[in-house]
Design a protein around this motif. Structure first.
Motif, mmCIF file in Angstrom:
data_model
loop_
_atom_site.group_PDB
_atom_site.id
_atom_site.type_symbol
_atom_site.label_atom_id
_atom_site.label_comp_id
_atom_site.label_asym_id
_atom_site.label_seq_id
_atom_site.Cartn_x
_atom_site.Cartn_y
_atom_site.Cartn_z
ATOM 1 N N GLY A 101 20.265 -5.363 36.551
ATOM 2 C CA GLY A 101 18.938 -4.580 36.577
ATOM 3 C C GLY A 101 18.827 -3.974 35.365
ATOM 4 N N ALA A 102 19.815 -3.384 34.582
ATOM 5 C CA ALA A 102 19.766 -2.857 33.185
ATOM 6 C C ALA A 102 19.843 -3.881 32.102
ATOM 7 C CB ALA A 102 20.595 -1.582 33.169
ATOM 8 N N GLY A 103 20.020 -5.050 32.396
ATOM 9 C CA GLY A 103 20.154 -5.945 31.525
ATOM 10 C C GLY A 103 21.701 -6.564 31.001
ATOM 11 N N ALA A 132 12.402 -5.848 54.213
ATOM 12 C CA ALA A 132 13.609 -6.205 53.565
ATOM 13 C C ALA A 132 13.321 -5.964 51.994
ATOM 14 C CB ALA A 132 13.864 -7.864 53.523
ATOM 15 N N ASP A 133 14.014 -5.350 51.310
ATOM 16 C CA ASP A 133 13.848 -5.192 49.950
ATOM 17 C C ASP A 133 14.555 -5.935 49.130
ATOM 18 O OD1 ASP A 133 13.482 -3.910 47.428
ATOM 19 O OD2 ASP A 133 14.455 -2.145 47.757
ATOM 20 N N ILE A 134 13.719 -6.741 48.349
ATOM 21 C CA ILE A 134 14.509 -7.878 47.702
ATOM 22 C C ILE A 134 14.748 -7.795 45.986
ATOM 23 C CG2 ILE A 134 14.276 -10.572 47.206
ATOM 24 C CD1 ILE A 134 14.532 -9.818 50.083
ATOM 25 N N GLY A 135 16.033 -7.767 45.676
ATOM 26 C CA GLY A 135 16.315 -7.156 44.383
ATOM 27 C C GLY A 135 16.082 -5.690 44.396
ATOM 28 N N CYS A 136 17.106 -5.150 45.412
ATOM 29 C CA CYS A 136 16.984 -3.847 45.599
ATOM 30 C C CYS A 136 17.672 -3.031 44.401
ATOM 31 C CB CYS A 136 17.315 -3.436 46.809
ATOM 32 S SG CYS A 136 19.168 -3.699 47.030
ATOM 33 N N GLY A 137 18.640 -3.579 43.795
ATOM 34 C CA GLY A 137 19.387 -2.921 42.421
ATOM 35 C C GLY A 137 20.175 -1.791 43.187
ATOM 36 N N THR A 138 19.996 -0.478 42.465
ATOM 37 C CA THR A 138 20.639 0.540 42.870
ATOM 38 C C THR A 138 19.699 1.249 44.275
ATOM 39 O OG1 THR A 138 19.345 2.265 41.517
ATOM 40 C CG2 THR A 138 21.635 1.096 40.725
ATOM 41 N N GLY A 139 19.004 0.594 44.888
ATOM 42 C CA GLY A 139 18.370 1.010 45.985
ATOM 43 C C GLY A 139 17.238 1.999 45.996
ATOM 44 N N ASN A 140 16.628 2.244 44.634
ATOM 45 C CA ASN A 140 15.616 3.285 44.727
ATOM 46 C C ASN A 140 14.192 3.116 45.557
ATOM 47 O OD1 ASN A 140 17.040 5.034 42.933
ATOM 48 N ND2 ASN A 140 16.317 3.821 41.377
ATOM 49 N N PRO A 158 22.090 -9.481 44.035
ATOM 50 C CA PRO A 158 23.335 -10.087 43.666
ATOM 51 C C PRO A 158 24.376 -9.142 43.255
ATOM 52 C CG PRO A 158 21.708 -10.615 42.069
ATOM 53 C CD PRO A 158 21.030 -9.689 43.188
ATOM 54 N N ASP A 159 24.075 -8.023 42.506
ATOM 55 C CA ASP A 159 24.995 -7.292 41.792
ATOM 56 C C ASP A 159 25.763 -5.944 42.806
ATOM 57 O OD1 ASP A 159 26.226 -5.448 40.231
ATOM 58 O OD2 ASP A 159 24.324 -5.276 38.658
ATOM 59 N N ARG A 160 27.080 -6.534 43.068
ATOM 60 C CA ARG A 160 27.766 -5.565 43.794
ATOM 61 C C ARG A 160 28.012 -3.945 43.614
ATOM 62 N NH1 ARG A 160 30.158 -6.848 49.084
ATOM 63 N NH2 ARG A 160 31.609 -5.248 49.587
ATOM 64 N N GLN A 161 28.047 -4.129 42.037
ATOM 65 C CA GLN A 161 28.053 -2.774 41.725
ATOM 66 C C GLN A 161 26.878 -1.666 41.918
ATOM 67 O OE1 GLN A 161 31.020 -1.330 40.724
ATOM 68 N NE2 GLN A 161 31.927 -3.452 41.281
ATOM 69 N N ALA A 162 25.881 -2.434 41.689
ATOM 70 C CA ALA A 162 24.487 -1.857 42.018
ATOM 71 C C ALA A 162 24.230 -1.392 43.507
ATOM 72 C CB ALA A 162 23.354 -2.663 41.638
ATOM 73 N N LEU A 163 24.836 -2.382 44.248
ATOM 74 C CA LEU A 163 25.000 -2.188 45.669
ATOM 75 C C LEU A 163 25.781 -1.215 46.291
ATOM 76 C CD1 LEU A 163 24.727 -5.731 47.142
ATOM 77 C CD2 LEU A 163 22.862 -4.158 47.028
ATOM 78 N N ARG A 164 26.846 -0.863 45.412
ATOM 79 C CA ARG A 164 27.713 0.362 45.675
ATOM 80 C C ARG A 164 27.085 1.672 45.453
ATOM 81 N NH1 ARG A 164 33.174 -2.629 43.600
ATOM 82 N NH2 ARG A 164 33.775 -3.439 45.448
ATOM 83 N N ARG A 165 26.322 1.548 44.260
ATOM 84 C CA ARG A 165 25.668 2.647 43.995
ATOM 85 C C ARG A 165 24.502 3.137 44.903
ATOM 86 N NH1 ARG A 165 26.038 5.153 38.659
ATOM 87 N NH2 ARG A 165 27.864 3.820 37.650
ATOM 88 N N LEU A 188 25.481 -1.139 31.166
ATOM 89 C CA LEU A 188 24.471 -0.238 30.964
ATOM 90 C C LEU A 188 24.085 0.232 32.633
ATOM 91 C CD1 LEU A 188 21.821 -1.853 28.816
ATOM 92 C CD2 LEU A 188 23.145 0.282 28.368
ATOM 93 N N LEU A 189 24.868 -0.386 33.379
ATOM 94 C CA LEU A 189 24.540 0.291 35.021
ATOM 95 C C LEU A 189 24.574 1.514 35.292
ATOM 96 C CD1 LEU A 189 23.644 -0.580 37.989
ATOM 97 C CD2 LEU A 189 26.045 -1.108 38.330
ATOM 98 N N PRO A 190 25.708 2.184 34.719
ATOM 99 C CA PRO A 190 25.754 3.782 34.851
ATOM 100 C C PRO A 190 24.316 4.440 34.367
ATOM 101 C CG PRO A 190 27.806 2.930 34.203
ATOM 102 C CD PRO A 190 26.779 1.726 34.035
ATOM 103 N N PHE A 191 23.909 3.848 33.445
ATOM 104 C CA PHE A 191 22.537 4.580 32.871
ATOM 105 C C PHE A 191 21.396 4.103 33.566
ATOM 106 C CE2 PHE A 191 25.574 3.718 29.651
ATOM 107 C CZ PHE A 191 26.096 5.231 29.474
ATOM 108 N N TYR A 192 21.302 3.018 34.500
ATOM 109 C CA TYR A 192 20.102 2.404 35.040
ATOM 110 C C TYR A 192 19.224 3.457 35.547
ATOM 111 C CZ TYR A 192 16.949 -0.549 37.454
ATOM 112 O OH TYR A 192 15.910 -1.224 38.061
ATOM 113 N N ASP A 193 19.756 4.359 36.417
ATOM 114 C CA ASP A 193 18.796 5.249 37.208
ATOM 115 C C ASP A 193 18.363 6.537 36.279
ATOM 116 O OD1 ASP A 193 19.019 4.205 39.692
ATOM 117 O OD2 ASP A 193 20.761 5.360 40.359
ATOM 118 N N ALA A 194 19.043 6.845 35.370
ATOM 119 C CA ALA A 194 18.470 7.584 34.212
ATOM 120 C C ALA A 194 17.438 6.896 33.559
ATOM 121 C CB ALA A 194 19.711 8.017 33.395
ATOM 122 N N PHE A 195 17.671 5.834 33.162
ATOM 123 C CA PHE A 195 16.465 4.993 32.311
ATOM 124 C C PHE A 195 15.162 4.920 33.208
ATOM 125 C CE2 PHE A 195 19.723 2.324 30.432
ATOM 126 C CZ PHE A 195 20.028 3.221 29.193
#
Length: 248
Positions: free
Chosen positions: A25-27, A64-72, A91-98, A31-38
């Motif tokens: 999601g953040a490219g 269904a939210d497709i490409g949900c990322g960190t769930g916003n 597809p991003d497990r770490q984003a889903l955990r967030r 950068l994932l830890p900073f994604y929500d701040a971005f």
């Protein structure tokens, strides 16, 4: 049932998909830890809230939210409709955990599925809504078409798809308005993501009626832009389509 047991992450990937690549999601993964701040700095929350209002989700409906990322977007839906049944796919497990952590903090039920946009975690005609925010431009041609087909397959008759993404009709001159072209549009995003989006053929295919055409060719009726935002990212389009009623 406690909030901790209301949130789950499932893995829908096949063995062949374990090594399948995707754009985070953040490219970049780091950068994932900073994604929500971005996204907060970019004002994306307002886009999600507008999408929820346009979708018109009713109590108890399946979404269904497709490409949900960190769930916003999923969490925006649940803030407006706490009794909606929301499933996020990414597809991003770490984003889903967030996303799961945020849902647990809010005490809302949320199902999260690790998988891809060409195969939704839903049975035929089982959803009332498919939503997607700023994810379509991550997909190549084949996956865009598969997303549209899967939306059609999984929606009930009269079910609705709502897409939020960069793009939409150009200005009367045939060019993006000054200050709202792809490169300028993304100046508030981190550089790796900005470069990826600005150069993406998928973003170019979102221009004009690209998303409308995608849905129309998949069989949706009344596919059209229902709103747009001249956002700090640039022009963001909101497109909807409805699955036709089955013939009696």
């Amino acid at each position: 049932m406690g909030a901790s047991t209301q949130v789950r992450i499932l893995d829908q990937r096949t063995p062949q998909e374990r090594d399948r690549t995707f754009l985070p999601g953040a490219g970049k993964t780091w950068l994932l830890p900073f994604y929500d701040a971005f996204t907060r700095l970019g004002g994306v929350r307002a886009l999600h809230e507008r999408a929820v209002g346009l979708a018109g989700i009713e109590p108890g409906q399946a979404v269904a939210d497709i490409g949900c990322g960190t769930g916003n977007l999923s969490l925006a839906i649940l803030a407006a409709r706490p009794d909606a049944r929301v499933t996020g796919l990414d597809p991003d497990r770490q984003a889903l955990r967030r996303a799961a952590r945020k849902a647990r903090r809010r005490g809302v039920p949320l199902t999260l599925v690790q998988g891809y946009a060409d195969r939704f975690p839903a049975e035929d005609a089982s959803l009332d809504h498919v939503v997607s925010s700023l994810a379509l431009h991550h997909l190549d041609d084949d996956d865009r078409k598969a997303f549209a087909r899967e939306s059609m397959r999984t929606l009930r008759p009269s079910g609705k798809v709502t897409i939020v993404d960069f793009g939409g009709p150009a200005s009367d001159s045939g060019h993006a308005p000054h200050g709202h072209g792809p490169v300028h549009a993304l100046r508030h995003l981190p550089r790796p993501l900005r470069a990826r989006v600005a150069d993406s053929p998928a973003v170019a295919r979102n221009q004009a009626d690209g998303i409308v055409t995608l849905l129309t060719e998949a069989g949706f009726e009344d596919a059209r832009e229902v709103a747009h935002a001249d956002h700090r990212f640039g022009r963001v389009t909101f497109v909807q389509g409805t699955r036709p009623r089955t013939e009696s």
